[in-house]
Structures are given as structure tokens and as C-alpha cells.
Design a protein around this motif. Structure first.
Motif, PDB file in Angstrom:
ATOM      1  N   GLU A 107     -22.126   4.181 -70.191  1.00 12.14           N
ATOM      2  CA  GLU A 107     -22.940   3.095 -69.641  1.00 12.14           C
ATOM      3  C   GLU A 107     -24.235   2.914 -70.438  1.00 12.14           C
ATOM      4  O   GLU A 107     -24.635   1.791 -70.749  1.00 12.14           O
ATOM      5  CB  GLU A 107     -23.266   3.394 -68.181  1.00 12.14           C
ATOM      6  N   LYS A 108     -24.869   4.011 -70.800  1.00  8.11           N
ATOM      7  CA  LYS A 108     -26.132   3.962 -71.547  1.00  8.11           C
ATOM      8  C   LYS A 108     -25.934   3.299 -72.919  1.00  8.11           C
ATOM      9  O   LYS A 108     -26.684   2.391 -73.300  1.00  8.11           O
ATOM     10  CB  LYS A 108     -26.693   5.375 -71.724  1.00  8.11           C
ATOM     11  N   GLN A 151     -19.740  -2.185 -64.973  1.00  4.20           N
ATOM     12  CA  GLN A 151     -20.930  -2.484 -64.182  1.00  4.20           C
ATOM     13  C   GLN A 151     -20.628  -3.435 -63.033  1.00  4.20           C
ATOM     14  O   GLN A 151     -21.454  -3.683 -62.181  1.00  4.20           O
ATOM     15  CB  GLN A 151     -22.009  -3.103 -65.083  1.00  4.20           C
ATOM     16  N   LYS A 207     -19.354  -4.002 -69.677  1.00  9.70           N
ATOM     17  CA  LYS A 207     -19.629  -4.999 -68.660  1.00  9.70           C
ATOM     18  C   LYS A 207     -18.707  -4.829 -67.459  1.00  9.70           C
ATOM     19  O   LYS A 207     -19.089  -4.982 -66.318  1.00  9.70           O
ATOM     20  CB  LYS A 207     -19.457  -6.396 -69.253  1.00  9.70           C
ATOM     21  N   GLU A 238     -25.246  -0.479 -72.902  1.00  6.17           N
ATOM     22  CA  GLU A 238     -26.439  -1.296 -72.663  1.00  6.17           C
ATOM     23  C   GLU A 238     -27.346  -1.372 -73.883  1.00  6.17           C
ATOM     24  O   GLU A 238     -28.040  -2.372 -74.085  1.00  6.17           O
ATOM     25  CB  GLU A 238     -27.224  -0.734 -71.480  1.00  6.17           C
ATOM     26  N   GLU A 239     -27.345  -0.321 -74.717  1.00  4.38           N
ATOM     27  CA  GLU A 239     -28.347  -0.222 -75.776  1.00  4.38           C
ATOM     28  C   GLU A 239     -27.869  -0.643 -77.163  1.00  4.38           C
ATOM     29  O   GLU A 239     -28.663  -1.172 -77.954  1.00  4.38           O
ATOM     30  CB  GLU A 239     -28.867   1.218 -75.855  1.00  4.38           C
ATOM     31  N   SER A 250     -30.759   2.163 -79.581  1.00  3.57           N
ATOM     32  CA  SER A 250     -30.557   0.774 -79.975  1.00  3.57           C
ATOM     33  C   SER A 250     -30.756   0.541 -81.468  1.00  3.57           C
ATOM     34  O   SER A 250     -30.230  -0.433 -82.022  1.00  3.57           O
ATOM     35  CB  SER A 250     -31.510  -0.133 -79.183  1.00  3.57           C
ATOM     36  N   ARG A 288     -18.654  -3.245 -75.559  1.00  4.98           N
ATOM     37  CA  ARG A 288     -19.293  -4.371 -74.892  1.00  4.98           C
ATOM     38  C   ARG A 288     -18.447  -4.872 -73.737  1.00  4.98           C
ATOM     39  O   ARG A 288     -18.912  -5.045 -72.623  1.00  4.98           O
ATOM     40  CB  ARG A 288     -19.536  -5.507 -75.887  1.00  4.98           C
TER      41      ARG A 288
END
Length: 215
Positions: free
Chosen positions: A163-164, A214, A211, A167-168, A144, A207
Motif C-alpha cells: 500500500e505504501k 484501497q 487502487k 501511493e508513493e 517517491s 498502480r
């Protein structure tokens, strides 16, 4: 100044450097690390085709980036600055090139021998103050804090890493994937061909698609 002869190993080059610069102060710990690391890299280059299938189950196989790949990565990051992370940094050549281009560059690598060799190369290249290398499992690290991310991945790991990172990472981050693209993200631009090809992703790419994956 010694000449580099074709076919000579990194360890032999380092030993000649020691002889030529015998009157100058040296950091013997780094030199020994360089010699051992160079020998390991040479051995790795020979063994990789046989070890890669097994290593892929546990970590990224070490396949050195080509000069053209490095150029393509830097082209993708042209005009950007700040922090950069190379996920699976191998012998450190991407991190070192990024540091020379003005980035504060960090590499994460699971193989300690390659990390030690990377630190030696950064010291030899004069960028040890703007580089850091860590022995770490990428799945246990948060990315992040980085605004520029480079990854030389393999197809098996890209969906999970997609995916990781989705999210970060922050909204101003940029991701550059080398050799293999992410499966769901749509790249904003590309550079190179064949094994030297790289894909660039901005925040709109990861981004939005992050989403969607998920849902």
C-alpha cells in the motif's frame, strides 16, 4: 596479497589486509568499522535462526542475499538505470552490486552496525561515491524519488508495504521483491527458483492493484 582460507572470519581477512598493505595510506576509521562490522555479521549469521521470530515484530531479520539472488535482481533490472533503493539493505551487498552495475544506489537499514559495515564494504569495493546507507525506519521514509526499488521482506510486512509503495512510487518505477511476493500485485515477470526467486512489478502492476486494495 593474502589468500582467503575457508572458515576464516571477515575480521581476520581484514586484519590480514592491514598487514599486507601496511605501507599504503589507510582510512583507519573505516578499517576499524569493517573489523567490528565483520565480527557482528559473523555473529548475526549464527544467531539469526534464534532471533528472527522476535525481530520480525520490530524490523526485518538480517538474512544475507545469496549470489544467485543478487544475479536475479540485476537480471530483473537489466536495461534500467537511475536511482535504486534497497529497503532493509542488511550488509549492503545488493546496493554495492547495483552501484557496480551503474545505479546510484541507496540502502535503508534499521541496524546501525550493518549500516556502518555496509559503508566499509562500499569503500573497499570502490563504489562509496555512488552509494549511500542510512539508519532509518522504512515506514518513516518516502520512496517517491526512486525509480528502482528492491525489497527483501517478510510476509507480515508485505501488505502494508504494498500500500505504501503504491501511493508513493512514480509511473516509471519498477519494484523487485525477493523471497516473498506482494499479496495483491500481479508480477510482470519472475526469475529464479526457491529462496532465490524474485518477482518484478511495473507501474501497471502496482498502480492498478494499489487502487483496488484501497476500495
Amino acid at each position: 596479497m593474502s589468500k582467503i582460507l575457508p572458515g576464516r572470519s571477515p575480521a581476520e581477512d581484514l586484519l590480514l589486509t592491514v598487514r599486507d598493505e601496511g605501507s599504503q595510506p589507510r582510512n583507519w576509521g573505516l578499517l576499524v568499522t569493517g573489523i567490528l562490522g565483520g565480527s557482528l555479521v559473523a555473529l548475526y549469521s549464527i544467531a539469526t535462526p534464534f532471533l528472527a521470530p522476535a525481530l520480525r515484530k520490530h524490523c526485518l531479520p538480517f538474512v544475507p542475499a545469496t549470489p544467485k539472488q543478487i544475479d536475479n535482481v540485476l537480471h530483473m533490472l537489466k536495461g534500467r538505470s537511475g536511482s535504486l533503493v534497497d529497503i532493509g539493505s542488511g550488509d549492503g551487498r545488493i546496493v554495492i552490486a547495483a552501484a557496480k552495475a551503474g545505479f546510484k544506489a541507496v540502502g535503508y537499514e534499521l541496524n546501525p552496525w550493518l549500516v556502518w559495515y555496509s559503508r566499509y564494504c562500499a569503500w573497499k569495493g570502490g563504489v562509496h561515491h555512488s552509494t549511500k546507507f542510512y539508519v532509518s525506519d522504512l515506514w518513516k521514509v518516502s520512496f517517491s524519488q526512486y525509480t528502482n526499488v528492491v525489497i527483501f521482506g517478510v510476509p507480515q510486512m508485505m501488505p502494508r508495504l504494498e500500500e505504501k509503495l503504491g501511493e508513493e512510487l512514480q509511473l516509471d518505477a519498477k519494484v523487485v521483491a525477493c523471497r516473498f511476493p506482494f499479496p495483491h500485485w500481479k508480477s510482470s515477470h519472475q526469475a529464479g527458483e526457491g529462496i532465490d526467486r524474485v518477482w518484478g512489478y511495473n507501474s501497471e502492476s502496482f498502480r492498478m492493484n494499489g487502487k483496488m486494495t484501497q476500495l
